[in-house]
Write a protein that holds these residues in place. Structure first.
Motif, PDB file in Angstrom:
ATOM      1  N   GLU A   1      24.201  22.215  -7.102  1.00  0.00           N
ATOM      2  CA  GLU A   1      23.606  21.592  -8.279  1.00  0.00           C
ATOM      3  C   GLU A   1      24.466  20.459  -8.816  1.00  0.00           C
ATOM      4  O   GLU A   1      23.994  19.634  -9.590  1.00  0.00           O
ATOM      5  N   ASP A   2      25.719  20.405  -8.411  1.00  0.00           N
ATOM      6  CA  ASP A   2      26.626  19.388  -8.927  1.00  0.00           C
ATOM      7  C   ASP A   2      26.841  18.283  -7.890  1.00  0.00           C
ATOM      8  O   ASP A   2      27.937  17.787  -7.721  1.00  0.00           O
ATOM      9  N   TRP A   3      25.759  17.931  -7.183  1.00  0.00           N
ATOM     10  CA  TRP A   3      25.910  16.927  -6.134  1.00  0.00           C
ATOM     11  C   TRP A   3      26.038  15.532  -6.739  1.00  0.00           C
ATOM     12  O   TRP A   3      25.585  15.264  -7.848  1.00  0.00           O
ATOM     13  N   VAL A   4      26.667  14.623  -5.966  1.00  0.00           N
ATOM     14  CA  VAL A   4      26.932  13.262  -6.420  1.00  0.00           C
ATOM     15  C   VAL A   4      26.289  12.276  -5.451  1.00  0.00           C
ATOM     16  O   VAL A   4      26.360  12.441  -4.231  1.00  0.00           O
ATOM     17  N   VAL A   5      25.659  11.248  -6.007  1.00  0.00           N
ATOM     18  CA  VAL A   5      25.069  10.163  -5.224  1.00  0.00           C
ATOM     19  C   VAL A   5      25.925   8.919  -5.438  1.00  0.00           C
ATOM     20  O   VAL A   5      26.258   8.579  -6.577  1.00  0.00           O
ATOM     21  N   GLY A   6      26.288   8.259  -4.334  1.00  0.00           N
ATOM     22  CA  GLY A   6      27.046   7.016  -4.418  1.00  0.00           C
ATOM     23  C   GLY A   6      26.268   5.877  -3.787  1.00  0.00           C
ATOM     24  O   GLY A   6      25.668   6.053  -2.724  1.00  0.00           O
ATOM     25  N   ILE A   7      26.240   4.718  -4.436  1.00  0.00           N
ATOM     26  CA  ILE A   7      25.530   3.549  -3.914  1.00  0.00           C
ATOM     27  C   ILE A   7      26.486   2.362  -3.855  1.00  0.00           C
ATOM     28  O   ILE A   7      27.128   2.021  -4.842  1.00  0.00           O
ATOM     29  N   LYS A   8      26.565   1.760  -2.677  1.00  0.00           N
ATOM     30  CA  LYS A   8      27.366   0.547  -2.488  1.00  0.00           C
ATOM     31  C   LYS A   8      26.428  -0.652  -2.464  1.00  0.00           C
ATOM     32  O   LYS A   8      25.545  -0.755  -1.621  1.00  0.00           O
ATOM     33  N   SER A   9      26.601  -1.558  -3.428  1.00  0.00           N
ATOM     34  CA  SER A   9      25.804  -2.776  -3.468  1.00  0.00           C
ATOM     35  C   SER A   9      26.443  -3.831  -2.581  1.00  0.00           C
ATOM     36  O   SER A   9      27.629  -3.758  -2.250  1.00  0.00           O
ATOM     37  N   LEU A  10      25.648  -4.813  -2.184  1.00  0.00           N
ATOM     38  CA  LEU A  10      26.186  -5.936  -1.426  1.00  0.00           C
ATOM     39  C   LEU A  10      27.040  -6.764  -2.381  1.00  0.00           C
ATOM     40  O   LEU A  10      26.538  -7.431  -3.275  1.00  0.00           O
ATOM     41  N   GLY A  11      28.324  -6.688  -2.223  1.00  0.00           N
ATOM     42  CA  GLY A  11      29.244  -7.328  -3.154  1.00  0.00           C
ATOM     43  C   GLY A  11      30.331  -6.355  -3.558  1.00  0.00           C
ATOM     44  O   GLY A  11      30.807  -5.574  -2.734  1.00  0.00           O
ATOM     45  N   ASP A  12      30.698  -6.351  -4.834  1.00  0.00           N
ATOM     46  CA  ASP A  12      31.852  -5.580  -5.284  1.00  0.00           C
ATOM     47  C   ASP A  12      31.510  -4.329  -6.083  1.00  0.00           C
ATOM     48  O   ASP A  12      32.416  -3.633  -6.534  1.00  0.00           O
ATOM     49  N   GLN A  13      30.222  -4.022  -6.290  1.00  0.00           N
ATOM     50  CA  GLN A  13      29.890  -2.914  -7.176  1.00  0.00           C
ATOM     51  C   GLN A  13      29.649  -1.614  -6.418  1.00  0.00           C
ATOM     52  O   GLN A  13      28.938  -1.557  -5.419  1.00  0.00           O
TER      53      GLN A  13
END
Length: 365
Positions: free
Chosen positions: A139-151
């Motif tokens: 239930e404590d899962w984490v989603v990570g997103i890498k944008s094109l660039g520095d974010q």
């Protein structure tokens, strides 16, 4: 906010296995989704997948497709889930409907908060998505997103309906690929060339800086060194890196993917895979090193626009051990022993126009 709370409470449905003779399917490549008329929030259509082990198409008919994602933009895939961006409110949608074992009539659909940019950054172009685990597993899962660039953006949906946003501390991570290490319980971001690694733990805090690691290499083969240096000098060639962990977590690899550019009929450069180089992480009394290897044993590594993953070949009959299955700069198999690139014996024309270049890991009922 009520909309978000409602969709972040997924219903658990009984998995349907009527079309399959075994309890495990995959890995597979998504090829096409054909949606029919919508009714009661879903559209009944057909999903076509490619099975690289059997080298055949897998068609899922009468498949329920959430109507919210039909007009959304596909932005990534991780651990069997596909991710989309709602074109109207910029919410991030995630669904398991491409999983052959997902409920045929009621696939899961979760809605995450809108993804907004930091100052001087942009989020219109998503480079890749990674998850710490599947929503069903923790239930404590984490989603990570890498944008094109520095974010970089992280979200812990069960706890906080907002994104925690970071700007990478250096300017040279624009096209780095985010991966998650189950062993470390950290997200890793390799720098271009694979010489540096940024690490973010699951207790991310905007005040904290990521861990910075300088990767040291050993056993770099002389036969590759000259060719690799030459390829980096030519603008028609490119290279990208993946950091990937074995299913057991006992082994970790840095994969360097080299592609050569060729002028296509449309006067645009088309890239085709030229070679791969794999470095195994090894702990020594002198420190941690990335050591070149052409032998990863029974493992297969799958690289694409989705989060990279490993599969033991012995667990899926038909997979070729000590190989890299790739889609992105062409599609095929790279044999680490012979250094040969081979194509799939797929149905004629099936792999000619792959729009969504995502491998999905094996799934089970």
């Amino acid at each position: 906010m009520s909309r978000l709370l409602f969709k972040l409470s997924p219903l658990i449905h009984k998995r349907s296995a009527r079309s399959f003779s075994s309890s495990t399917t995959g890995p597979f490549l998504s090829l096409s989704v054909g949606a029919g008329p919508s009714s009661e929030g879903v559209s009944i259509g057909e999903v076509v997948l490619f099975d690289p082990a059997k080298e055949e198409l897998l068609k899922l008919t009468d498949k329920a497709i959430p109507e919210e994602i039909i007009s959304a933009k596909w932005i990534g895939a991780s651990k069997g889930w596909s991710f989309y961006s709602d074109t109207q409110d910029r919410c991030v949608l995630m669904s398991d409907f491409l999983n052959p074992w997902a409920s045929e009539s009621k696939p899961k659909l979760l809605t995450l908060p809108p993804l907004n940019p930091l100052l001087s950054c942009q989020t219109d172009l998503i480079w890749n998505v990674a998850m710490s685990c599947c929503p069903d597993d923790d239930e404590d899962w984490v989603v990570g997103i890498k944008s094109l660039g520095d974010q970089l953006s992280f979200c812990r949906p069960r706890r906080d309906l907002r994104w925690t946003k970071f700007q990478t501390p250096f300017d040279y991570f624009p096209t780095s690929n985010l991966t998650y290490s189950k062993r470390d319980r950290k997200f890793h971001l390799p720098g271009p060339g694979g010489h540096h690694l940024l690490s973010y733990d699951l207790h991310f805090d905007k005040a904290d800086q990521p861990e910075f690691h300088e990767l040291k290499f050993r056993n770099f083969p002389e036969s590759f060194k000259y060719d690799s240096e030459l390829s980096e000098l030519f603008p028609s060639s490119c290279r990208t890196e993946r950091f990937v962990e074995s299913p057991s977590g006992d082994e970790r690899f840095l994969v360097k993917w080299y592609a050569k550019g060729c002028l296509a009929y449309s006067s645009k450069i088309s890239y085709e895979t030229q070679r791969f180089m794999v470095f195994r992480e090894e702990e020594t009394t002198e420190g941690r090193f990335m050591c070149y290897t052409d032998d990863i044993g029974d493992l297969c590594i799958f690289v694409s626009k989705s989060e990279a993953f490993c599969v033991p070949a012995s667990s899926v009959p038909g997979l070729k051990p000590n190989s890299i299955y790739f889609v992105g700069f062409g599609v095929g198999i790279y044999d680490l022993t012979t250094r040969d690139v081979s194509s799939f014996n797929a149905p004629k024309g099936a792999l000619n126009h792959i729009v969504n270049r995502y491998w999905f890991p094996p799934s089970s009922s």
